[in-house]
Design an enzyme around this catalytic site. Structure first.
Site, PDB file in Angstrom:
ATOM      1  N   LYS A  13      43.548 -15.159   6.174  1.00 39.43           N
ATOM      2  CA  LYS A  13      44.691 -14.742   5.358  1.00 39.43           C
ATOM      3  C   LYS A  13      45.801 -14.111   6.187  1.00 39.43           C
ATOM      4  CE  LYS A  13      42.497 -10.524   3.514  1.00 39.43           C
ATOM      5  NZ  LYS A  13      41.555 -10.347   4.637  1.00 39.43           N
ATOM      6  N   ARG A  88      43.111  -4.205  -2.447  1.00 37.39           N
ATOM      7  CA  ARG A  88      41.752  -4.564  -2.082  1.00 37.39           C
ATOM      8  C   ARG A  88      40.755  -4.117  -3.141  1.00 37.39           C
ATOM      9  NH1 ARG A  88      42.037  -5.370   3.518  1.00 37.39           N
ATOM     10  NH2 ARG A  88      40.088  -5.841   4.585  1.00 37.39           N
ATOM     11  N   ARG A 127      36.452 -14.227  17.040  1.00 40.17           N
ATOM     12  CA  ARG A 127      37.874 -13.887  16.897  1.00 40.17           C
ATOM     13  C   ARG A 127      38.321 -12.947  18.012  1.00 40.17           C
ATOM     14  NH1 ARG A 127      40.352 -11.788  11.225  1.00 40.17           N
ATOM     15  NH2 ARG A 127      39.073  -9.918  11.492  1.00 40.17           N
ATOM     16  N   ARG A 162      38.369  -6.813  18.169  1.00 38.75           N
ATOM     17  CA  ARG A 162      38.496  -5.606  17.359  1.00 38.75           C
ATOM     18  C   ARG A 162      37.172  -4.880  17.289  1.00 38.75           C
ATOM     19  NH1 ARG A 162      41.244  -7.494  11.832  1.00 38.75           N
ATOM     20  NH2 ARG A 162      39.663  -6.068  11.030  1.00 38.75           N
ATOM     21  N   ARG A 173      31.685  -5.073   6.030  1.00 35.23           N
ATOM     22  CA  ARG A 173      32.982  -5.457   5.436  1.00 35.23           C
ATOM     23  C   ARG A 173      32.792  -6.534   4.371  1.00 35.23           C
ATOM     24  NH1 ARG A 173      35.446  -6.862  10.779  1.00 35.23           N
ATOM     25  NH2 ARG A 173      37.193  -7.818   9.702  1.00 35.23           N
TER      26      ARG A 173
HETATM   27  P1  ADP Z   1      39.836  -7.814   7.545  1.00 34.41           P
HETATM   28  O1  ADP Z   1      40.521  -8.426   6.372  1.00 34.41           O
HETATM   29  O2  ADP Z   1      39.670  -8.751   8.691  1.00 34.41           O
HETATM   30  O3  ADP Z   1      38.596  -7.056   7.199  1.00 34.41           O
HETATM   31  P2  ADP Z   1      41.927  -5.822   7.808  1.00 34.41           P
HETATM   32  O4  ADP Z   1      42.667  -5.751   9.078  1.00 34.41           O
HETATM   33  O5  ADP Z   1      42.597  -6.308   6.594  1.00 34.41           O
HETATM   34  O6  ADP Z   1      40.649  -6.673   8.167  1.00 34.41           O
HETATM   35  O7  ADP Z   1      41.295  -4.395   7.464  1.00 34.41           O
HETATM   36  C1  ADP Z   1      40.561  -3.649   8.385  1.00 34.41           C
HETATM   37  C2  ADP Z   1      40.035  -2.388   7.735  1.00 34.41           C
HETATM   38  O8  ADP Z   1      41.123  -1.563   7.282  1.00 34.41           O
HETATM   39  C3  ADP Z   1      39.175  -2.585   6.494  1.00 34.41           C
HETATM   40  O9  ADP Z   1      37.833  -2.855   6.823  1.00 34.41           O
HETATM   41  C4  ADP Z   1      39.345  -1.245   5.776  1.00 34.41           C
HETATM   42  O10 ADP Z   1      38.548  -0.253   6.367  1.00 34.41           O
HETATM   43  C5  ADP Z   1      40.794  -0.912   6.069  1.00 34.41           C
HETATM   44  N1  ADP Z   1      41.700  -1.401   5.007  1.00 34.41           N
HETATM   45  C6  ADP Z   1      42.615  -2.394   5.118  1.00 34.41           C
HETATM   46  N2  ADP Z   1      43.296  -2.581   3.971  1.00 34.41           N
HETATM   47  C7  ADP Z   1      42.800  -1.677   3.092  1.00 34.41           C
HETATM   48  C8  ADP Z   1      43.076  -1.334   1.730  1.00 34.41           C
HETATM   49  N3  ADP Z   1      43.998  -2.007   1.027  1.00 34.41           N
HETATM   50  N4  ADP Z   1      42.377  -0.330   1.175  1.00 34.41           N
HETATM   51  C9  ADP Z   1      41.448   0.356   1.854  1.00 34.41           C
HETATM   52  N5  ADP Z   1      41.128   0.095   3.128  1.00 34.41           N
HETATM   53  C10 ADP Z   1      41.784  -0.912   3.762  1.00 34.41           C
END
Ligand code: ADP
Ligand code: ZN
Length: 220
Positions: A13, A88, A127, A162, A173
């Site tokens: 995404k 989320r 990745r 990461r 996750r």
């Molecule tokens: P991915 O979609 O690959 O898991 P992201 O970069 O979107 O990774 O998110 C990494 C981390 O950041 C998540 O595992 C969470 O801990 C935090 N995070 C990101 N977006 C949100 C959100 N909208 N609400 C709460 N935590 C978030």
């Protein structure tokens, strides 16, 4: 135009979101990137965020909403945004709806990239990302290798994995996704805003293909 990207971690995404933001000429906001930037700055907010991110669980809603809305109030978001990683959970989605409503705006479409958990785990382990905050290009050792091993094609920075792309954090996750974020698919479907794209490792469908599909849909 306000577009929400839905999908498991590592579903692509971010890549699709970035390409759509270029195609439609609107900002791309990744909540994960926003958080990683706070972590890099190493202040108190960053420290709090880091604890959650490294465990693979959600940062609390109040903090998340505050930081994302601050970003959404910036000038480059006036004409629309691709939202990647936010909302989320349902509480965040409802808050976003209210936030946009106050500005007489609304979500136009929610795009879901759908992959199986086993495909997700395979993809995330391979990745690699460019840590340069101005670049942030994403690579995959399986299907999107950099030209030169370990080096970003776009800016020459050394690629990294990461911290939360290690197997334990990935499983957490995914669990967080199933417990909280998956509900958003139904949420947007019930509002008739869902555009679901089914993907699998063997389908050969690329991020470019998905972007083309979405562009076509909006031309109509
Ligand atoms: P991915 O979609 O690959 O898991 P992201 O970069 O979107 O990774 O998110 C990494 C981390 O950041 C998540 O595992 C969470 O801990 C935090 N995070 C990101 N977006 C949100 C959100 N909208 N609400 C709460 N935590 C978030
Ligand atoms: Zn780079």
């Amino acid at each position: 135009m306000y577009i929400v990207m839905l999908g498991k971690p590592g579903s692509g995404k971010g890549t699709v979101g970035k390409m759509l933001s270029e195609s439609f000429g609107i900002a791309h906001i990744s909540s994960g990137e926003l958080f990683r930037n706070y972590i890099k700055k190493a202040g108190n907010i960053g420290k709090t965020i880091e604890e959650y991110v490294n465990k693979g669980i959600l940062v609390p809603d109040d903090l998340t909403i505050k930081l994302v809305e601050k970003r959404l109030n910036e000038k480059d978001c006036e004409n629309g945004v691709i939202l990647d990683g936010f909302p989320r959970n349902i509480a965040q989605a409802e808050e976003l709806d209210n936030f946009l409503k106050e500005k007489n705006k609304k979500i136009d479409i929610a795009i879901e990239l759908n992959l199986s958990d086993s495909d997700i785990i395979k993809r995330i382990i391979t990745r690699r990302i460019c840590p340069n905050s101005e670049c942030r290009e994403v690579y995959n050792l399986d299907f999107k290798k950099p030209v030169k091993d370990g080096i970003c094609d776009k800016c020459g920075t050394e690629l990294i994995q990461r911290d939360d792309d290690k197997e334990d954090a990935i499983k957490q996750r995914l669990e967080t996704y199933h417990n909280e974020s998956e509900k958003l698919v139904k949420y947007y479907k019930s509002k008739d805003l869902l555009y679901a794209v089914k993907l699998n490792m063997n389908s050969g469908k690329t991020s470019e293909d998905v972007v083309k599909e979405v562009e076509e849909k909006f031309k109509k």
